[in-house]
Write an enzyme that holds these catalytic residues in place. Structure first.
Site, PDB file in Angstrom:
ATOM      1  N   SER A  89       0.823  -1.207   0.000  1.00  0.00           N
ATOM      2  CA  SER A  89       0.000   0.000   0.000  1.00  0.00           C
ATOM      3  C   SER A  89       0.855   1.254   0.000  1.00  0.00           C
ATOM      4  O   SER A  89       1.868   1.338   0.699  1.00  0.00           O
ATOM      5  CB  SER A  89      -0.910   0.002   1.237  1.00  0.00           C
ATOM      6  N   ASP A  90       0.415   2.208  -0.801  1.00  0.00           N
ATOM      7  CA  ASP A  90       0.964   3.554  -0.691  1.00  0.00           C
ATOM      8  C   ASP A  90       0.511   4.121   0.652  1.00  0.00           C
ATOM      9  O   ASP A  90      -0.506   3.694   1.205  1.00  0.00           O
ATOM     10  CB  ASP A  90       0.437   4.402  -1.847  1.00  0.00           C
ATOM     11  N   LYS A  91       1.250   5.058   1.192  1.00  0.00           N
ATOM     12  CA  LYS A  91       0.863   5.641   2.481  1.00  0.00           C
ATOM     13  C   LYS A  91      -0.102   6.798   2.309  1.00  0.00           C
ATOM     14  O   LYS A  91      -1.241   6.773   2.807  1.00  0.00           O
ATOM     15  CB  LYS A  91       2.109   6.134   3.243  1.00  0.00           C
ATOM     16  N   THR A 127      -1.786  -0.913  -3.945  1.00  0.00           N
ATOM     17  CA  THR A 127      -2.661   0.249  -3.925  1.00  0.00           C
ATOM     18  C   THR A 127      -1.854   1.500  -4.229  1.00  0.00           C
ATOM     19  O   THR A 127      -0.650   1.557  -3.971  1.00  0.00           O
ATOM     20  CB  THR A 127      -3.349   0.420  -2.555  1.00  0.00           C
ATOM     21  N   ASP A 174      -2.280   6.008  -5.751  1.00  0.00           N
ATOM     22  CA  ASP A 174      -3.113   7.067  -6.315  1.00  0.00           C
ATOM     23  C   ASP A 174      -2.360   7.973  -7.274  1.00  0.00           C
ATOM     24  O   ASP A 174      -2.956   8.768  -7.967  1.00  0.00           O
ATOM     25  CB  ASP A 174      -3.740   7.914  -5.199  1.00  0.00           C
TER      26      ASP A 174
END
Length: 920
Positions: free
Chosen positions: A340-342, A648, A650
């Site tokens: 996951s991206d933070k 994940t 964005d």
């Protein structure tokens, strides 16, 4: 595309680290005068050499080829073969149904695949449309695609950076690079060179194509255009990442191949046995083997899988996850690692003040993001009791300073959200002040601003001068703690000024920074009431230290719970971010990640070979200051280790890794279009918690697919077994090929489809992920298929033989055999609702109303099949005597009790194996 716009044919020169050169060295190497820019002739030469400032579109498959490739599947070939055989038998309706199933599946795949290719189009659209340049000594606004290396470009707030630039001059320039670096706050830019090993987020002397100027002004020289920019490099990586075939498709292809081989082998053996040993004529055995092949082919299986996946898509949409590619539903249910991206995923991407320190006390503030909802608590208060900030003079003064020494705003947005207009750090300070009950317009009217010193990176502070209506003046100042401390002569404690305790403040600064928080200090000064201007000399000394605030982009509370759920489900969560290591570790620790003692940085990744990095990728859960290449490399190495990886993200920097991952999950609200188009799943609430819900739905979908397969295959096995038994016994066929097609189609459309609606098993998120190497049918399910097929063969064949021996017409005997087979399937449907658990009386008739609807539909269709004259002509059936129905119902019930007994024995055997042995 015109020849002038064509991509450059010349290979680029050896890559230059422009950020480590001085501004003068950069313009000299690019052979341009920064005072006049390029002339027309030089621009023309460079345009011919470098091409247009656009991203090269990839070569794509045409629509016809993409559609035809949907049929490139072994199981589809088997279905097409069944359809051809059915046509040869002149059963046009059945052939049309099979062809219809195949075409519908192809259309769904064609539509979904078309959406996948939009990722590159989206990344090309990120390029700026216009640019302000200096040409022949004059400023000109030109299309961004006309930029060439060496052009002098001017930037101001609101501009999208049109190409990669080496900055020459800056004035308070801040650029939002979150889409490239993952950092929560805009990067402050400078013209001074930086170290060679600087990560992309630390290259303050560069402005990258596609990023957004949020504040200030700047001038830069173009160093790269089009495919040679950082954005272009990501575009090329994205184009080079092959589309992954999901585990389900791989398993179904393998299953289809094995099933095809088994069907044709069995058909050949049966033909040889009947022709050579039993004396059947060749044409009789041909019809028998055709019937055997048709019996064994699960025509409805692809449709059942597609519908089950589609139902999973609907369920996930209700949990804020939009699925763009159907097979991703099942793949998400089998993930073993979520990378996951933070920023914006595990956190809200909204800076929040969480700690305030005064000379006497420390305070914590609840609430996340810009919404002004939260309370103040005294640090170390075991009860966590709320306090009124105005009962603590120093805290109240800090909140007042935070609101007055501020140029940003927070405003309500849709869905009870708030958004920042301006600098995120200032927005966090405003939110803190509003939580303390202060109202911006009222406070600014009470203490109007007279003058200010704006924040600049050179001096690292902002100061404002205010007067109240009694004529008293006050200067509020905020900035970097080490700078503010040097300006202070004393500190505010218990309502009065005391001697500055520098050691105390430095100790608190170290502790708060160690928790991954960004620090700001606030100070105050009361000059003469007649002062109307604010100069550097007024704040250089004599300020009074008010306190420190700790600011962080905190983890979402629901994401913390989701990480815990994932760990319970045997899924490891790893953070891969462009942010700083200290911040990443602090967030990971607060969220309960498994291994947070160490964070591997991008620079360390660069120095590791694949074997070393693969070991670290499995052992470490936090990776910081990583580039797009690092993310892509980490995902690939985890996949090579046998892990099923969900990624994940964005930002644009996440797109290559999103496409490489087994399941790419993009953020729908704050995610870039590039990330959304590269991903299989888009979260409409940008919330990691939605991934945990989607994993549960994915596991349920896979379980239901397995239930459907385990239900359908014994039907096919039973039908094929009946034909084999008839050949071995020298009997005529108990069921004709066209009757077999009828059974296959109505059971697939009704009974098997009902299993697609089964709710989740109670412990679906307490089980470890399934072994990705395990096929659709494991050893246990193969046994179940064989066991149930044997029961059905015994019941149907013996009933048929009994009716023949009674002397009834062959049409009546065959109709009895078909109805007995259908009754077996109805009973077995209840068994199939859980593969391992016994079916209690409650679950038998509740929790899935579609089971009863399906049974009702089958009974109606079988009544037509048995008693309607037009069905007699179509299928060669005849009415069954009323007295035969009780016997058929009792015989078919045997499968329910035998399978439930098998489950009971297996559960007892497993319990005995898992029971701890007494110590000797």
């Amino acid at each position: 595309m015109s020849p002038q716009d064509a991509p450059p044919t010349q290979q680029p020169a050896v890559e230059t680290n422009w950020y480590e050169l001085t501004a003068q060295q950069a313009v000299e190497q690019l052979k341009v005068d920064p005072a006049s820019g390029l002339d027309g002739a030089e621009w023309q030469q460079r345009r011919e050499r470098h091409g247009a400032n656009i991203l090269t579109p990839p070569r794509r498959k045409g629509p016809l080829l993409r559609f035809l490739l949907q049929f490139h599947n072994v199981l589809i070939y088997v279905l097409l073969g069944a359809a051809v055989v059915t046509m040869l038998m002149r059963h046009w309706l059945d052939a049309g149904v099979i062809f219809g199933v195949v075409v519908v599946n192809a259309l769904i795949g064609f539509i979904q695949e078309g959406k996948a290719e939009r990722a590159l189009e989206a990344i090309r659209n990120m390029l700026s449309q216009q640019a302000m340049v200096l040409r022949e000594g004059k400023r000109a606004l030109i299309p961004a695609e006309e930029l060439v290396p060496g052009d002098i470009v001017f930037l101001q707030s609101g501009d999208k950076v049109p190409a990669d630039l080496r900055l020459l001059k800056v004035k308070e320039l801040r650029i939002d690079e979150a889409s490239l670096t993952g950092e929560s706050i805009p990067s402050e830019k400078a013209s001074e060179p930086v170290a060679t090993e600087a990560a992309i987020g630390d290259r303050s002397s560069m402005a990258y194509s596609g990023t957004l100027v949020t504040y200030g002004q700047g001038t830069g020289v173009v160093t790269a255009t089009g495919d040679e920019t950082e954005l272009g490099r990501i575009n090329k990586m994205l184009a080079e990442v092959p589309p992954l075939v999901t585990r389900l498709l791989v398993q179904m292809a393998d299953f289809g191949r094995k099933l095809t081989v088994a069907i044709f082998t069995l058909a050949a053996i049966t033909f040889a046995f009947g022709y050579l040993l039993k004396g059947f004529r060749a044409d009789e055995m041909f019809l028998a083997t055709v019937g055997l092949a048709v019996a064994a082919i699960p025509e409805g299986l692809p449709a059942i899988i597609t519908i089950t996946l589609a139902l999973g898509v609907q369920a996930m949409a209700g949990r804020n996850a939009i699925v763009r590619r159907l097979p991703a539903v099942e793949t998400l249910g089998s993930v073993t690692i979520i990378c996951s991206d933070k920023t914006g995923t595990l956190t809200k991407n909204e800076m929040t003040v969480q700690e305030v320190v005064t000379a006497r006390q420390g305070f914590t503030i609840s609430g996340i993001g810009y919404a002004p909802r939260g309370v103040f608590s005294l640090e170390g208060n075991g009860e966590g009791e709320d306090i009124n900030p105005h009962d603590f003079p120093a805290l109240a003064e800090i909140c007042r300073a935070a609101m007055l020494c501020n140029d940003s705003a927070i405003v309500p947005a849709a869905d009870d959200q708030w958004q920042a207009n301006g600098d995120p750090t200032e927005a966090a300070l405003l939110t803190m002040a509003m939580k303390a009950g202060l109202e911006g317009e009222t406070l600014r009217a009470q203490y109007p601003r007279t003058d200010l010193i704006p924040f600049e990176s050179e001096h690292k502070f902002m100061a404002t001068l205010h007067h109240d209506h009694q004529g008293q003046a006050m200067i509020y100042l905020k900035g970097a703690p080490e700078v503010v401390l040097n300006m202070c002569a004393d500190q505010w404690r218990e309502g009065e000024r005391r001697e500055l305790d520098r050691a105390f403040w430095e100790e608190r600064m170290e502790k708060i920074a160690g928790r991954g928080q960004r620090l700001l200090a606030l100070a105050v000064k009361n000059p003469d009431g007649g002062q109307r201007e604010l100069n550097f000399a007024d704040v250089k000394e004599g300020m009074t230290m008010l306190g420190l605030v700790g600011i962080i982009d905190p983890p979402r509370e629901e994401a913390i719970t989701a990480v815990s759920q994932c760990r319970t489900a045997g899924i490891r969560v790893k953070m891969i971010t462009g942010d700083h290591a200290v911040t990443a570790r602090a967030i990971a620790s607060r969220m309960g990640f498994a291994a947070t003692d160490q964070a591997v940085t991008g620079q360390e990744i660069e120095e590791m070979d694949d074997a070393t990095l693969q070991r670290q990728a499995l052992a470490v859960d936090v990776f910081a200051r990583v580039s797009p290449e690092h993310k892509l490399r980490l995902v690939r190495l985890l996949q090579e280790s046998g892990e099923v990886v969900a990624m994940t993200g964005d930002g644009v920097n996440d797109a290559p890794a999103l496409k490489q991952a087994d399941v790419g999950v993009a953020m729908g609200i704050k995610g870039t279009e590039v990330a959304k188009e590269a991903a299989e799943i888009v979260l409409t609430d940008d919330n990691f918690a939605s991934i945990a819900h989607a994993v549960g739905e994915g596991r349920t979908v896979y379980n239901n697919i397995r239930k459907s397969i385990t239900f359908i295959l014994p039907t096919n096995g039973g039908q094929a077994g009946v034909i084999i038994a008839a050949v071995m016994a020298g009997q005529i066929l108990p069921i004709t090929p066209v009757q077999i097609l009828w059974v296959n189609m109505i059971t697939a459309v009704t009974l098997a489809l009902a299993l697609a609606f089964e709710p989740a098993e109670p412990d679906v998120m307490e089980q470890p992920p399934r072994d990705p190497r395990e096929g659709v049918l494991n050893g246990f399910l193969i046994w179940r298929v064989f066991f149930v097929s044997l029961i059905m063969v015994a019941g149907v064949f013996n009933f048929f033989v009994w009716k023949v021996e009674q002397g009834v017409e062959i049409e009546v005997a065959r109709t009895t055999a078909v109805n007995t087979l259908i009754l077996f399937q109805i009973y077995y449907l209840f068994n199939s609702r859980s593969l391992h658990r016994q079916i209690d009386s409650l679950k038998l008739f509740h929790q899935n109303r579609y089971v009863l609807i399906a049974i009702g539909a089958v009974i109606f269709l079988q009544a037509l099949f048995t008693y309607a004259p037009f069905m007699h002509r179509l299928f060669g059936t005849a009415p069954v005597a009323a007295g035969d129905w009780p016997l058929m119902i009792l015989a078919a019930a045997s499968v329910f009790f035998l399978v439930e007994g098998e489950k009971w024995l297996l559960l007892r055997w497993r319990a005995r194996r898992e029971r701890p042995r007494p110590e000797s």
